[in-house]
Design an enzyme around this catalytic site. Sequence first.
Site, mmCIF file in Angstrom:
data_model
loop_
_atom_site.group_PDB
_atom_site.id
_atom_site.type_symbol
_atom_site.label_atom_id
_atom_site.label_comp_id
_atom_site.label_asym_id
_atom_site.label_seq_id
_atom_site.Cartn_x
_atom_site.Cartn_y
_atom_site.Cartn_z
ATOM 1 N N GLY A 138 0.691 -1.380 -0.055
ATOM 2 C CA GLY A 138 0.052 -0.011 -0.077
ATOM 3 C C GLY A 138 0.941 1.284 0.108
ATOM 4 O O GLY A 138 0.122 2.339 0.017
ATOM 5 N N ARG A 374 3.566 -13.443 -3.260
ATOM 6 C CA ARG A 374 4.679 -13.208 -2.531
ATOM 7 C C ARG A 374 4.962 -14.061 -1.215
ATOM 8 O O ARG A 374 3.784 -14.556 -0.619
ATOM 9 C CB ARG A 374 4.861 -11.788 -2.423
ATOM 10 C CG ARG A 374 3.753 -11.180 -1.492
ATOM 11 C CD ARG A 374 3.713 -9.688 -1.530
ATOM 12 N NE ARG A 374 2.315 -9.252 -0.684
ATOM 13 C CZ ARG A 374 1.872 -8.113 -0.957
ATOM 14 N NH1 ARG A 374 2.315 -7.219 -1.473
ATOM 15 N NH2 ARG A 374 1.042 -7.639 -0.448
ATOM 16 N N HIS A 490 -6.123 -2.955 5.394
ATOM 17 C CA HIS A 490 -4.915 -2.214 5.656
ATOM 18 C C HIS A 490 -4.163 -2.259 6.944
ATOM 19 O O HIS A 490 -3.109 -2.799 7.449
ATOM 20 C CB HIS A 490 -4.871 -0.842 5.302
ATOM 21 C CG HIS A 490 -3.548 0.015 5.369
ATOM 22 N ND1 HIS A 490 -3.237 0.751 6.506
ATOM 23 C CD2 HIS A 490 -2.485 0.081 4.657
ATOM 24 C CE1 HIS A 490 -1.989 1.271 6.470
ATOM 25 N NE2 HIS A 490 -1.734 0.901 5.408
ATOM 26 N N CYS A 865 28.373 -6.237 27.448
ATOM 27 C CA CYS A 865 27.098 -6.077 28.338
ATOM 28 C C CYS A 865 26.605 -5.113 28.043
ATOM 29 O O CYS A 865 25.571 -4.457 28.922
ATOM 30 C CB CYS A 865 27.480 -6.440 29.621
ATOM 31 S SG CYS A 865 28.761 -5.142 30.252
ATOM 32 N N TYR A 885 30.401 -14.408 24.668
ATOM 33 C CA TYR A 885 29.126 -14.214 25.077
ATOM 34 C C TYR A 885 28.538 -12.911 24.864
ATOM 35 O O TYR A 885 29.443 -12.077 24.700
ATOM 36 C CB TYR A 885 28.985 -14.733 26.436
ATOM 37 C CG TYR A 885 29.476 -13.937 27.488
ATOM 38 C CD1 TYR A 885 28.833 -12.419 27.878
ATOM 39 C CD2 TYR A 885 30.703 -14.264 28.149
ATOM 40 C CE1 TYR A 885 29.199 -11.660 28.752
ATOM 41 C CE2 TYR A 885 31.225 -12.995 28.805
ATOM 42 C CZ TYR A 885 30.544 -12.060 29.246
ATOM 43 O OH TYR A 885 31.116 -11.188 30.064
HETATM 44 C C1 PEP Z 1 28.031 0.112 29.447
HETATM 45 O O1 PEP Z 1 28.493 1.282 29.610
HETATM 46 O O2 PEP Z 1 28.075 -0.456 28.606
HETATM 47 C C2 PEP Z 1 27.534 -0.757 30.713
HETATM 48 C C3 PEP Z 1 27.116 -1.937 30.765
HETATM 49 O O3 PEP Z 1 27.547 0.070 31.792
HETATM 50 P P1 PEP Z 1 26.561 1.167 32.150
HETATM 51 O O4 PEP Z 1 25.229 1.018 31.247
HETATM 52 O O5 PEP Z 1 26.135 0.726 33.574
HETATM 53 O O6 PEP Z 1 27.022 2.415 32.246
#
Ligand code: PEP
Length: 915
Positions: A138, A374, A490, A865, A885
């Site tokens: 669309g 499709r 839609h 992280c 990880y």
């Molecule tokens: C980061 O800085 O990526 C982290 C995980 O620490 P914070 O977000 O707590 O500063």
Amino acid sequence: MATATLSRKKPAKKAAVKSSNAPVAKAHLNGKAGVKRVYFFGNGKAEGGADMKDLLGGKGANLADMTKVPLPVPPGFTITTDTCGDYNDAGQKLPKGLMEEVRANIAKVEKAAGKKFGDVNNPLLVAARSGAKMSMPGMMDTVLNIGLNDEVVLGLAKLSGNERFAYDSYRRLINMFGDTVMGVDHEHFEHELSAVKNEKGAKVDTDLDTEGLKEVVARYKEVYKKHVGSDFPQDPYTQLEHAIEAVFKSWMGDRAIRYRQLNDIRGLRGTAVNVQSMVFGNMGDDSATGVAFTRDPSTGENVFYGEFLVNAQGEDVVAGIRTPLECKTEMAKWSKKSWAELLAVKKTLEARYKDVQDFEFTIEKGKLYMLQTRNGKRTTHAAVKIAVDMLKEKLIDEKTAILRVEPASLDQLLHPTFDPKAKKDVIAKGLPASPGASVGKPAFTAEEAEERVGKGEKIILVRRETEPADIGGMHVSEGILTSTGGMTSHAAVVARGMGTPCVAGAGAVHIDAKAKKFTANGKTYGVNDWVSLDGGTGEVYEGQVPTQEAALTGAFAQIMKLADKYRTLKIRTNADTPHDADVARNFGAEGIGLTRTEHMFFDPTRIHHMREMILATDVESRKAALAKLGPYQKEDFVGIFKAMKGLPVTIRLLDPPLHEFLPHNEKDQAELAKSLGMSLDAVKNRVQQLHESNPMLGHRGDRLAVTYPEILEMQVRAIIEAACVCKKEKISVLPEIMIPLAGTKAELDYLKKFTVATADAVFKEQGVKVPYMYGTMIEVPRAAVTADEMAHTAEFFSFGTNDLTQMTFGYSRDDAGSFLPEYVAKEILERDPFQSLDIGGVGKLIKMAVTLGRGVNKDLKCGICGEHGGDPRSVEFCHTVGLNYVSCSPYRVPIARLAAAHAAIKESQGAGKKK
Ligand code: PEP
Ligand code: MG
């Protein structure tokens, strides 16, 4: 024949061409010698094929392929996507020679269809439809019934024996051409249609007789002339040329650009144009038009799932103007033959394309035609079930099944559902168009929804029906409720694609958008009333119905198990409480990659001791306050260790600047002073003292531990004591003590001495020993650049990509919101680097640090992280640089598991190709 440019009185309401995408005209592109721009298909033969989606778009490639099967595809041709790119690059000019190629192909279509374009006695009519590589439902333009004019309409009436149909087709062409090609507002045509209907006492369009439609045609021509400034063009080739241009232009329209942004569609040159012989679903009661999926796109169930309308043209179904009939229950009653043919088509399509197909069909006087097929958009719930079912049916293999589910889309399955035990007051019921539970307050236009969401409200978008221009408002809403339209309207299609819960066609909901209210079940609901929608049942409830957490079961669990078989990257979670740890383990987390210990200090008792520690004027009183915090920390760690049952747990020592823990208003400061037996001035002075101009680059992270080692000692003691408690209870633990924000080896060396001494002291006191690791976050560019030095002391690295992104770009995490969206909109940055890892810069630092670190310690454990640990694109990058990880929030663990499997499979497939 003349192809004179049509004059325009008012500029078309198309978006201006974006300069970044349409650079200065490149003359050489216009009329590139020897470039084939048009690909024919018809009568069982096609120049294109299924593998040519880049050049012919998805629709064009599949029309060619279906023709070869052979399936009954009306003959036509596809103008390439490159032609659209050249058109826009050249400042919106059709390449030289294109129309000659088009004419040559029209001649082929004429031959295949046994009709002639513009011929009064035996007219060929064509449709011009868009079709990019990725489907953008669309978002771009279509013009049908091209080739009709004042004379041809007479011929069509004669040929079809149906004068009414001929005039109905003609008025549709004038409307579509006027609206789509020339930018005349659809409302002007609608106004005249309603006027004629009123005069003739017709309730719906189909009540209008031939004379009525002739009148509509005459009025539409007037509307056209008034707004465009010239007569409706009678020359079929002029119509065709301008329709082709309109489709090319629509690629750069606001809607299409926005859709590509929202769906991260990049790197495409343009849309193809499919010019195809018209077939008619509006030739009488033995004709129909419909859309269908080879499986239910909402639940994934293996059933024919489609809708059709008798005596109608395609756009009537998609626009939700008339409510269509369900094929499964109604089609056999209408035509047994057509139903049997469609069931056979379902099988043929799935066997050929090995995926769910979403197709359009038309039945003209009992004969079935395929207009497009499709891969069908589906909810994640359906995607997972279909992948698992098709694997069982041996249509696809395991790797394909995994790749069929988009990691980010799993978010839909992790959404809460309504608590089945909650009391619910049903106020309306519609179609279960897109599953999920949503709660919000009604907004009646897309703009209103965007504005109110911007202010932090939760919104349910309530509309009669939605249209492509509503895309922004739909995107930000919690749920969508419409009062008309079917499962393929839609609203339904787009909501399913977005994973937004949607109830469509709830006829009992009467909307007064102007007054910003709707009534249902005898009650009125306005902008301040809560409503809840269940997109899985189609029910609408009054108030805020409580929701409950999702569970990882059934086909979802099976696909995750398969993903685990192929991925090599481990998935951890960021968790600060035993509850988070529990949720994450249930979603398959294999450890904790980050526990932010500061979050443990915000409980009222604890924050009090924390403040006492911060306000202490000497080491002894600081230690005394810390001693009160220690037992709480220990208790938290015991809880987390137990929840993780022997899996590794990374605990980060205190990170934020101390002023974040102190009250900043005088009233709270006075209370604090009183409770600690201090003067208000003393508290104020300390707050003042801790004030920093640039706290993100100030006294935080390991800099706190360097100046106050006793804080580190308290935390390490709590960690090691908790580990000893677990060990004594025969619960194995693997704590990883993590230093935040370090930028030099010397900092790590300095703090390691305190860490080791504290741990040794605890082991001695407890009479047991537990293994633990000492490592660092890599958040400061210097740490990445000197990773070979850091790796002599650190036993593991965890990339804190939130801070690393901040410091690499020099964009403040807290303030970047004021300019980053513009950087993305202006395409200075492809993406927000805080959401999706900046592979070219931050990624390069990560790669360098891993290589340098592992040069010193080949077994150096490396993880990530930062927020990026749950972003599929970033997870793929982490796989390729060999991290051990990724760690992400609990609800993103399944997404990361699947993304890691995708990365491993794609890598193996890429390696296969290279060989
Ligand atoms: C980061 O800085 O990526 C982290 C995980 O620490 P914070 O977000 O707590 O500063
Ligand atoms: Mg950080």
